[in-house]
Design a protein around this motif. Structure first.
Motif, PDB file in Angstrom:
ATOM      1  N   GLU A 248      33.812  37.207  48.200  1.00 21.75           N
ATOM      2  CA  GLU A 248      33.195  38.340  47.526  1.00 21.75           C
ATOM      3  C   GLU A 248      31.690  38.376  47.733  1.00 21.75           C
ATOM      4  OE1 GLU A 248      34.035  39.294  43.558  1.00 21.75           O
ATOM      5  OE2 GLU A 248      36.105  39.878  43.957  1.00 21.75           O
ATOM      6  N   ARG A 350      34.384  45.363  45.094  1.00 22.43           N
ATOM      7  CA  ARG A 350      34.977  45.333  43.749  1.00 22.43           C
ATOM      8  C   ARG A 350      33.948  44.943  42.685  1.00 22.43           C
ATOM      9  NH1 ARG A 350      39.543  42.123  46.027  1.00 22.43           N
ATOM     10  NH2 ARG A 350      41.261  43.547  46.415  1.00 22.43           N
ATOM     11  N   SER A 351      33.025  44.061  43.045  1.00 23.30           N
ATOM     12  CA  SER A 351      32.108  43.508  42.053  1.00 23.30           C
ATOM     13  C   SER A 351      30.669  43.977  42.247  1.00 23.30           C
ATOM     14  CB  SER A 351      32.162  41.969  42.097  1.00 23.30           C
ATOM     15  OG  SER A 351      31.933  41.508  43.421  1.00 23.30           O
ATOM     16  N   GLU A 377      39.252  50.830  46.262  1.00 22.46           N
ATOM     17  CA  GLU A 377      38.616  49.666  45.643  1.00 22.46           C
ATOM     18  C   GLU A 377      37.775  48.878  46.638  1.00 22.46           C
ATOM     19  OE1 GLU A 377      40.066  46.392  42.353  1.00 22.46           O
ATOM     20  OE2 GLU A 377      41.342  46.730  44.087  1.00 22.46           O
ATOM     21  N   ILE A 378      38.213  48.819  47.904  1.00 19.38           N
ATOM     22  CA  ILE A 378      37.479  47.994  48.875  1.00 19.38           C
ATOM     23  C   ILE A 378      37.049  48.772  50.124  1.00 19.38           C
ATOM     24  CG2 ILE A 378      38.664  45.913  48.097  1.00 19.38           C
ATOM     25  CD1 ILE A 378      40.153  45.961  50.852  1.00 19.38           C
TER      26      ILE A 378
END
Length: 413
Positions: A248, A350-351, A377-378
């Motif tokens: 991530e 996502r983050s 989402e990605i």
């Protein structure tokens, strides 16, 4: 001792010299103390030649005969590879898809694997030998030869790795891994050491030609680690695996582009229930995949409906929708087959917030107009005029500093 499934592509088997070289790769893996199963494609260009000959002889070649014809390509390479290995004092044995057996459904030219027998391959492995398996083919419910469609050898290799519970599946090709983007457009593109199944599925579906999406989906479903390596150069390649915590850190892992796209717009559509079904349903009945869809908020009870389809299907879609537009009383049907889709992919999205805004800013600085936007989402995908493809890819690669190692990039927080 590990079990490695090695898939060797057609460009790596284009002639006798390359077959010899590929055999050396197999022997080197065996000499490291590992068991090896080899999956081969047809010799480079052979499948295209067979298709061309079939089309010269028949306007619409029957599916069953095309399966019989196309499966012959791998029949050649399994025998030649086995002979090359035997010359190096290896106990090798070739297997067609039916001899393994790789069981499939009965759909000609695009069959799907339903089950794989393990006994024949296990017997050769237990005797210290190397099974050489024909990729891209199997055997249907009625005993007929079937083929898996383009890129089917990758799928065969991953499926065998899953069935045999292999430690890794190595896909040997003419590139040495998965890059942040196409190095032919951005020479500074970096090879990724690792990428997640999820990211690779997105990149494959969005235009990356390194792996076929079916093979990556299969690998993700059965958690088979896949390593993309070069037949011609030493190196560890890129490992495609499950998501790990440190992955991530990379806000964006890669940028894909696809110029095999066309855009269709129906202007002045009555804004009432059932319109989207009437349009998309008509296209789907022609077995055309609809990708990005946008329906604009209209005025005076009218709206505009835009979607993308594969470029090769554009004429068919326009012909199909002409009577539909008259039926639903649309004002006009327009489109363009000179567009491209540019996509950024990364589990780090996502983050992290602000990725799309940074993307739009980079394109705006270069004067690239965005025609459509889609997010998940990605990933973030945009449609632009085809003439801006390379400019857009280079601008985004620079904006997200993908030429630098992950720890040196300027992350959004």
């Amino acid at each position: 001792m590990a079990l490695i499934v090695q898939k060797i592509g057609g460009s790596s088997l284009a002639d006798v010299a390359r077959i010899r070289h590929a055999a050396e790769r197999v022997v080197a893996e065996k000499e490291r103390g590992n068991d090896v199963v080899v999956v081969v494609s047809a010799m480079g260009g052979q499948t295209d030649q067979l298709v061309a000959m079939a089309q010269e002889l028949h306007d619409r070649p029957p599916g069953r005969e095309m399966d019989q014809l196309l499966a012959s390509g791998e029949q050649v390479t399994i025998s030649l590879m086995a002979m090359a290995l035997m010359q190096r004092q290896q106990h090798a044995r070739s297997f067609s898809g039916g001899q393994v057996a790789v069981h499939t459904d009965g759909v000609s030219t695009r069959a799907r694997i339903t089950d794989i027998d393990r006994e024949n391959l296990r017997a050769v492995l237990e005797a210290g030998g190397i099974p050489v398996v024909a990729g891209f083919q199997g055997i249907g419910p009625e005993g007929e030869v079937t083929t898996l469609g383009r890129g089917g050898s990758d799928t065969t290799a991953v499926a065998l790795a899953a069935a045999l519970e292999a430690d890794e599946c190595h896909i040997y090709t003419d590139v040495d891994g998965v890059y942040t983007t196409d190095p032919r457009i951005v020479p500074e593109a970096r090879r990724l050491a690792k990428i997640t199944f999820e990211e690779m599925i997105e990149l494959a579906s969005l235009g990356s030609k390194v792996l076929q999406i079916r093979a990556v989906e299969f690998a993700g479903k059965y958690s088979v680690p896949v390593r993309v390596r070069s037949t011609f150069d030493d190196g560890e390649g890129t490992l495609i695996t499950v998501e790990e915590e440190d992955m991530e850190k990379a806000l964006v892992s890669g940028i894909a582009h696809n110029e095999d796209e066309a855009k269709v717009t129906i202007i002045g559509v009555p804004d009432r229930p059932g319109i989207a079904h009437a349009v998309v349903g008509a296209v789907s009945r022609e077995n055309v995949n609809v990708d990005m869809i946008i329906q604009n908020q209209g005025e005076h009870g009218k709206t505009d409906f835009t979607f993308t389809v594969p470029r090769s299907d554009y004429p068919l879609v326009m012909d199909t929708l002409d009577p539909v537009c008259k039926q639903i009383e649309a004002e006009a049907l327009t489109g363009s087959d000179r567009i491209a889709k540019i996509s950024m992919v990364g589990v780090g999205m996502r983050s992290h917030a602000g990725v799309a805004d940074r993307m739009f800013e980079a394109l705006s600085r270069e004067g690239v107009n965005i025609q459509m936007i889609a997010t998940s989402e990605i990933k973030v995908s945009v449609v632009v005029d085809q003439k801006y493809t390379e400019l857009a890819v280079r601008a985004l690669h620079e904006a997200f500093e993908l030429d630098k190692p992950v720890d040196e990039r300027d992350h959004i927080h």
